[in-house]
Design a protein around this motif. Structure first.
Motif, mmCIF file in Angstrom:
data_model
loop_
_atom_site.group_PDB
_atom_site.id
_atom_site.type_symbol
_atom_site.label_atom_id
_atom_site.label_comp_id
_atom_site.label_asym_id
_atom_site.label_seq_id
_atom_site.Cartn_x
_atom_site.Cartn_y
_atom_site.Cartn_z
ATOM 1 N N VAL A 42 -47.973 -77.382 2.728
ATOM 2 C CA VAL A 42 -46.631 -76.939 3.085
ATOM 3 C C VAL A 42 -46.688 -75.577 3.795
ATOM 4 C CG1 VAL A 42 -44.416 -76.206 2.117
ATOM 5 C CG2 VAL A 42 -45.618 -78.195 1.160
ATOM 6 N N ILE A 43 -45.981 -75.443 4.901
ATOM 7 C CA ILE A 43 -45.818 -74.135 5.542
ATOM 8 C C ILE A 43 -44.467 -73.600 5.080
ATOM 9 C CG2 ILE A 43 -45.728 -72.895 7.748
ATOM 10 C CD1 ILE A 43 -47.270 -75.258 8.999
ATOM 11 N N GLU A 44 -44.508 -72.652 4.130
ATOM 12 C CA GLU A 44 -43.281 -72.309 3.403
ATOM 13 C C GLU A 44 -42.187 -71.746 4.313
ATOM 14 O OE1 GLU A 44 -43.262 -70.480 -0.339
ATOM 15 O OE2 GLU A 44 -44.862 -71.743 -1.163
ATOM 16 N N GLY A 74 -36.997 -76.551 -4.986
ATOM 17 C CA GLY A 74 -36.384 -75.652 -5.961
ATOM 18 C C GLY A 74 -36.673 -74.202 -5.623
ATOM 19 N N LYS A 75 -37.904 -73.950 -5.341
ATOM 20 C CA LYS A 75 -38.302 -72.582 -5.026
ATOM 21 C C LYS A 75 -37.689 -72.105 -3.701
ATOM 22 C CE LYS A 75 -42.275 -69.658 -4.163
ATOM 23 N NZ LYS A 75 -43.694 -69.674 -3.771
ATOM 24 N N LEU A 76 -37.803 -72.956 -2.675
ATOM 25 C CA LEU A 76 -37.349 -72.538 -1.341
ATOM 26 C C LEU A 76 -35.842 -72.285 -1.333
ATOM 27 C CD1 LEU A 76 -39.379 -75.025 0.924
ATOM 28 C CD2 LEU A 76 -39.763 -72.562 0.670
ATOM 29 N N LEU A 77 -35.084 -73.184 -2.013
ATOM 30 C CA LEU A 77 -33.622 -73.102 -1.961
ATOM 31 C C LEU A 77 -33.054 -72.329 -3.144
ATOM 32 C CD1 LEU A 77 -32.974 -76.758 -0.769
ATOM 33 C CD2 LEU A 77 -33.174 -74.675 0.618
ATOM 34 N N VAL A 91 -34.840 -78.211 -11.991
ATOM 35 C CA VAL A 91 -35.464 -79.362 -11.334
ATOM 36 C C VAL A 91 -35.764 -80.405 -12.390
ATOM 37 C CG1 VAL A 91 -37.463 -80.172 -10.021
ATOM 38 C CG2 VAL A 91 -36.476 -77.927 -9.523
ATOM 39 N N ARG A 92 -35.162 -81.583 -12.238
ATOM 40 C CA ARG A 92 -35.370 -82.634 -13.231
ATOM 41 C C ARG A 92 -36.240 -83.743 -12.635
ATOM 42 N NH1 ARG A 92 -32.166 -82.962 -17.770
ATOM 43 N NH2 ARG A 92 -30.933 -81.052 -18.038
ATOM 44 N N LEU A 93 -37.321 -84.016 -13.324
ATOM 45 C CA LEU A 93 -38.195 -85.108 -12.889
ATOM 46 C C LEU A 93 -37.914 -86.314 -13.786
ATOM 47 C CD1 LEU A 93 -41.567 -83.062 -12.644
ATOM 48 C CD2 LEU A 93 -39.767 -83.284 -10.926
ATOM 49 N N ILE A 94 -37.308 -87.353 -13.188
ATOM 50 C CA ILE A 94 -36.969 -88.536 -13.997
ATOM 51 C C ILE A 94 -38.090 -89.554 -13.866
ATOM 52 C CG2 ILE A 94 -35.132 -90.168 -14.574
ATOM 53 C CD1 ILE A 94 -34.119 -87.300 -14.323
ATOM 54 N N LEU A 135 -44.359 -70.440 -10.441
ATOM 55 C CA LEU A 135 -44.909 -69.084 -10.553
ATOM 56 C C LEU A 135 -44.036 -68.131 -9.763
ATOM 57 C CD1 LEU A 135 -48.691 -69.838 -10.075
ATOM 58 C CD2 LEU A 135 -47.671 -68.705 -12.054
ATOM 59 N N ASN A 136 -43.685 -67.023 -10.357
ATOM 60 C CA ASN A 136 -42.875 -66.019 -9.664
ATOM 61 C C ASN A 136 -41.579 -66.592 -9.104
ATOM 62 O OD1 ASN A 136 -45.128 -64.311 -10.053
ATOM 63 N ND2 ASN A 136 -46.052 -65.185 -8.211
ATOM 64 N N SER A 137 -40.943 -67.482 -9.830
ATOM 65 C CA SER A 137 -39.641 -67.997 -9.403
ATOM 66 C C SER A 137 -38.850 -68.327 -10.669
ATOM 67 C CB SER A 137 -39.793 -69.237 -8.520
ATOM 68 O OG SER A 137 -39.965 -70.380 -9.324
ATOM 69 N N ASN A 138 -37.601 -68.629 -10.492
ATOM 70 C CA ASN A 138 -36.758 -68.937 -11.647
ATOM 71 C C ASN A 138 -36.716 -70.418 -11.984
ATOM 72 O OD1 ASN A 138 -35.778 -66.391 -12.364
ATOM 73 N ND2 ASN A 138 -34.490 -66.394 -10.513
ATOM 74 N N VAL A 139 -37.484 -71.192 -11.258
ATOM 75 C CA VAL A 139 -37.385 -72.640 -11.408
ATOM 76 C C VAL A 139 -37.832 -73.098 -12.800
ATOM 77 C CG1 VAL A 139 -38.166 -74.838 -10.478
ATOM 78 C CG2 VAL A 139 -37.748 -72.903 -8.932
#
Lengths: 444, 444, 444, 444
Positions: free
Chosen positions: D159-161, D209-212, D217-220, D268-272
């Protein structure tokens, strides 16, 4: 001010030194100060080299070297000059004896120690020359330590100009009219002795010229300057009066007098002129400036004992990289390529090498999958040098001459001031003689 | 038996095919059987190449290619011959349409697919030619699959001779008097189509000659043989009657008619003779045997739009490996070296390259630490070819002519049957004309 | 027959030699012949090493070394034995003086010369020991030249067994009851001296045992055998009676007594037994055979002053080659990895290194693009050794003990006869003591 | 706002989609907007992969894939929603048919085309899901193009963030309450489709989640969260309520639910926060924050079918670089090293690899000159994970349990939150069960 380099081959006996004194006295009439760069006495460097290779005889050899210096000294110096030089040379000999003895004991010589041993030749000769001058009432001083700082690439050290400038400036602080410094050797920043490689003394003289901004550098040798051809084979050869830098580089590369091309490097972008003159006979060659307005053809040089190695293949045509692969094989087989030639049809690559290398090279080339055949042939290279070759009308004179020969290849050297003609061995001598006639006609 | 190669540039219209029929009928008077190697119709290979590069138009282009074949077919064939060829070409076109459509969809062409696409040119032209011959009551048969087995080096595949012998022998089992096979293309052991690179159809013809032991290979082209010079620039140029193998290789490399040198490889150590003849005008050149007893000078060729790139340094003198490093830079910059020249003084290395490559090469060379300067100059290469050049008295004639020019370098080609002269651009044309006069005088 | 190795640390004074004589006399009661492998006198090897590094003092140091030998000799030998040894040692000293002097002159020591210098320690000590034995009427003979032929890897030479067999067989031709040979040193096929690296004298003894098929090799040292733990830290440590080969290798690697593991190599596939015994106190350890039927736990060893370096990244998971890249960085930074550990989740790689190396290693690892973080921690390694550990019920005893500790990693050594426990520094001592109790309980 | 990732294994039939609708409706009660990241329908990615490998069946397979989507669609959507999705999916299918047909024609698939083909799975499933939601009156919108920009490393694109932030922000401009985007796939800056590698859809969800900056984030998936152990083998396994980031990484690496560790990188280093929950059964696991104040032991994981490969040599002791050479052999033989262990005595290096790799690795290691022997043994790795393991008193509980086993090695994972125990194969199951009991006791 003036730099004078005294070659080793003209430091063999009383007579030589008398001539050297006369020469120097004459120079001193016209200059306030002179720096003399000296080589080791004739034969000494070879003796020292022999000692490093025959370590069981090292002490003996060193003893001979010491004797040679002292005997010569006793003949050509006297009084306090003699005594001082005797004492100093003996000190150096002591040091050298120890080293000789050490390499015999350890039966091993590292590149550093080899350079260390070689350094004694020049360090001693500065003392001899100084004694001689002093005995002749010339106000001189020996500076037997290397004025040049180099890297640690023992055997072929590179000059570090910035540090050498600082170091060599100390020479100028000396009060004497003549300062004698050793050529060929340098020292590292941690005071280890190094040597500058082939032709090192000439290079010491010219690099000092550049560093200390001294315009005139005289290289005194056996022969009165650079000649139009090797006088042993061309009795009518004459001394060339002036050479441009390019001509000097080209001619020194192949001529009877083999100066290393690095000798002339310090002349680029500097005011330094080099005068090559003989000790025994009058005559000199001055190397100065570039080709501007010079229409002379200056000299010829011949390389015989060469082989033309031809690699053929239809598969190399237009193949990017074929030539590179051929050259790499040559490199990996340790063969120096003297001349290369590839026709525009790209069907062959022709390499000219010394005869002894041709078999080795042929074998390597045959291992390349794209090479179909490799053949060899005896050839000679005749090189004609002169700024005039840049002019069409003069070059035509040369071309007219060679039109009688079966030329295998022509190639042009630095700034087109030289042309190399490769011919079959049997045609070489005649072509050289014919071209020498052209030279004699066009020498200005 | 006989092999006839029909070039693509002479397969453009009804008239061409009428002439082709006449030619073949004439051959058949004297032979029991002929194998015809055919190129793709004029322009087709380029169209297919264009399709691989402009994939969004690929289907359209393929449609044009199909039309071209069918239109021509309808004019030059009739009856069942027409119907059969029409049906077969349509089948191939179907296959080709699918591929064209696929590369448009995927917007990508791998080397394998590129060769696959190119193969249709020759596969279709064999069918066209067969229909034409049948319509003229010649007992012929198309063999549209490649008779040559190659490695998987798509785009420049190498022939695997042993397997190709087996494969091509099947041609001889065919009963018809004339068998038409595609040139230029091969297939791998796993039945993938490959192409043989530049000049591939000629090469197919000569390699089949060697494999099947057929002595006579005729290459039918636009021009009546190989000429002494490019007739567009040299109005008095004439067709050369006979060339030795070496001459043919040298001349084809640089001449107006650009045959790939691989074309002549199968002639080495075989009985194959090659006859190059024109479709429109009488006249031919036979390539046969070696230089023995041949004293002719056969032709000249000119490469213009060249640059001489000169790298200079005193530091490369006598340095083993310098030339290799220079060549490696050339290789790594993707530049083909047309000619190389290094004088014996080793002060410069001169490379001749196409003009468009000179800047790229200069920049790369300047990155080498040992190179002090790089200069470029516009030059032309004039190549004179002839077995006679091996003879001193004849070579002198050439040398006399060039003595009026400022030659930058000479180099000799295969077995000394050629000599390349590099001159400044402004002298190139005149030198070429002068040398062509020598050729005309000495053509035997 | 018997091989006795006399360590250097027990050759310091009159008393030592008296004890040595007693020991040897006792052995001779039960054997017809003994080969004694001797180290250099206490401190001599270090002095010689120091001389190679402080070359300006080399002559002085060599003088001290000579004095030390002569003084000791004069105290412990007499009559003709003294005279002979005096003369021979003086000869060696002469040679050594010359070398010392040579390295001072040249201010350089190559690996070959370093080994040459070190060789004098053992060559002299054989003469001293012989004189002592002769003075005590023991029928002995010095054989001061190395009986071992090695490759030219100076400083860490490898034994060439085939040639060494031939060379060492000459020892057996000697008539005396006791033959004294130098340990630690070898010579190349061209008679250059080499050294065998760390622990070389022990290795000389065992390799001679193997080559000459002598079953009993006694290593005489300061301490009475290998102990269950380092007695300086574990006052209740006791001598281990018997070790299997695997146990000996594992324990010698980390224990108080640092024998090089190569010492035990000659025991593999041979009948050689090694007995390690003290000079001053009774007690010995025999190293013999393998683990069969041995359920003992023999000893523990502690490595403190270690760091655990942990490299973390989610990007290394499942990446083939990540571990290799990490190890390569360690290698290129010159760091020896003492222990490695990577969990099955592959999220980290943990390396244990000596504390002084941890910073250097961390820095290198941080340069790897895939490594996200590197942390370090003070740790100790406690190693427990014993054939019993192969048995589940015995291993459980150890496991029970460690269940009170926070173990960072466990790894198993050669044939599972050892286990290394990495714990945080603060827990190391207690764990070691607890495990030593287990050892004492299970020592058989 | 909320991100919901719908796994592929729970998109198989009407029932699944009914449950999905219920779930989403419930979420929408508490959020203004939701982004749904969807995988391809169950089985579709594998079918497409199969098509790339069995190109002669590609069209057929694609036809099946199309059918599967349309059939499902007809059951779960209706009215205009059905019609729109039908039309759009048919358009995609048309494109896919062409590609399938093209790869059949060309019989070749490049990595770019492979990713292109795989992209259809997710691009179609977004349309299906949107139709379903619309049919249930949920205000949703499909965004079937990849919202992620990657490099051109097809098959495992990075990914190119920065660019992805820009691209994915467009999602937020959409007015609908629910936006459905494809997981797993990305596109390059030149609009070529790429795939993100194993576990790509989960990663799409968390990176969005991180970018926006969306916290939840729910993984079903099929299973209601991450369990303490694989429920197939451990009937008393329960869902873990909360995992720290480190625990999640460690457990996902080895557990029954194989999430790629990259999934958690964006945390890491995010609120996700990530919530893993089941579709069919209630229960979930939340992944949030770090270990602070967490003393739980969360789960175990077992890797069976492993081999312990032990390389032994006394010659590797203390050799800088030995481990590196061993790892390099592993790397060059293409073997992934699951766990490494080297005891402090450095006498062995132990590598744990998948059983099928052990022979290949052994053979390579035997080629290293310093390796004397290589042996292999069947082993299992039991991994226990939990922040509590950082606490000595809790770790002791684990240690007590394992003291009944013959542990071959222990190593610790990320931040010490996991410990891997290697035991002989026959002890693996029992150890795992015992440790699971510890887990159940300490799960908080």
């Amino acid at each position: 001010m003036l730099i004078i380099k005294i070659g080793g081959s003209i430091q063999k006996d009383e007579k030589d030194f008398n001539l050297i004194i006369q020469k120097i006295e004459k120079y001193l009439e016209n200059t306030d100060k002179a720096i003399i760069v000296t080589s080791a006495l004739k034969g000494v460097t070879n003796q020292l080299l022999y000692a490093t290779e025959n370590r069981e005889k090292a002490v003996e050899i060193v003893s001979d070297v010491y004797d040679k210096h002292i005997k010569l000294l006793s003949k050509i110096a006297e009084g306090p000059s003699f005594e001082f030089a005797f004492r100093e040379i003996s000190k150096l000999a002591d040091e050298l004896f120890k080293i000789a003895w050490s390499i015999r004991v350890l039966d091993e010589v590292t590149p550093r120690v080899k350079d260390y041993i070689l350094s004694f030749g020049e360090r001693m000769s500065t003392l001899v020359l100084n004694a001689v001058l002093n005995s002749s009432r010339i106000n001189s001083e020996a500076y037997p330590e290397p004025p040049i700082i180099t890297d640690e690439n023992f055997g072929d050290a590179k000059v570090i100009e910035k540090l050498s400038l600082q170091e060599s400036s100390k020479i100028l602080e000396k009060k004497s009219k003549v300062i004698i410094v050793p050529g060929f050797i340098g020292k590292t920043q941690t005071n280890k002795y190094t040597t500058l490689g082939r032709g090192g003394s000439d290079y010491t003289a010219t690099i000092l010229g550049k560093l200390l901004d001294i315009k005139e550098v005289r290289l005194i040798t056996e022969v009165p300057g650079i000649m139009t051809a090797d006088p042993r084979n061309f009795p009518n050869a004459t001394t060339i009066k002036r050479l441009s830098l390019e001509e000097a580089i080209e001619l020194s590369q192949m001529g009877a007098k083999r100066l290393h091309p690095r000798t002339f490097e310090p002349l680029l972008n500097s005011n330094v002129n080099v005068i090559i003159e003989g000790l025994y006979d009058p005559g000199y060659t001055i190397v100065r400036g570039d080709c501007d307005n010079d229409k002379g053809i200056k000299g010829i040089a011949v390389l015989d004992n060469l082989k033309l190695v031809t690699a053929e293949s239809t598969d190399i045509v237009g193949k990017i990289g074929s030539a590179a692969r051929v050259m790499n094989e040559a490199k990996n087989s340790g063969v120096n390529i003297i001349s290369i030639s590839q026709p525009a049809s790209e069907t062959t690559i022709q390499l000219i090498v010394n005869s002894q290398d041709s078999e080795k090279l042929s074998e390597r080339l045959m291992t390349l999958p794209e090479i179909e055949s490799v053949t060899t042939e005896d050839v000679e290279a005749v090189n004609v040098v002169g700024c005039g070759l840049k002019y069409k009308e003069i070059f035509k004179e040369v071309m007219k001459e060679i039109s009688n020969y079966e030329i295998l290849s022509i190639s042009r050297g630095l700034n087109n001031v030289s042309a190399t003609f490769i011919v079959k061995k049997e045609e070489g001598d005649k072509l050289a003689k014919d071209l020498h006639e052209v030279v004699l006609k066009w020498t200005n």
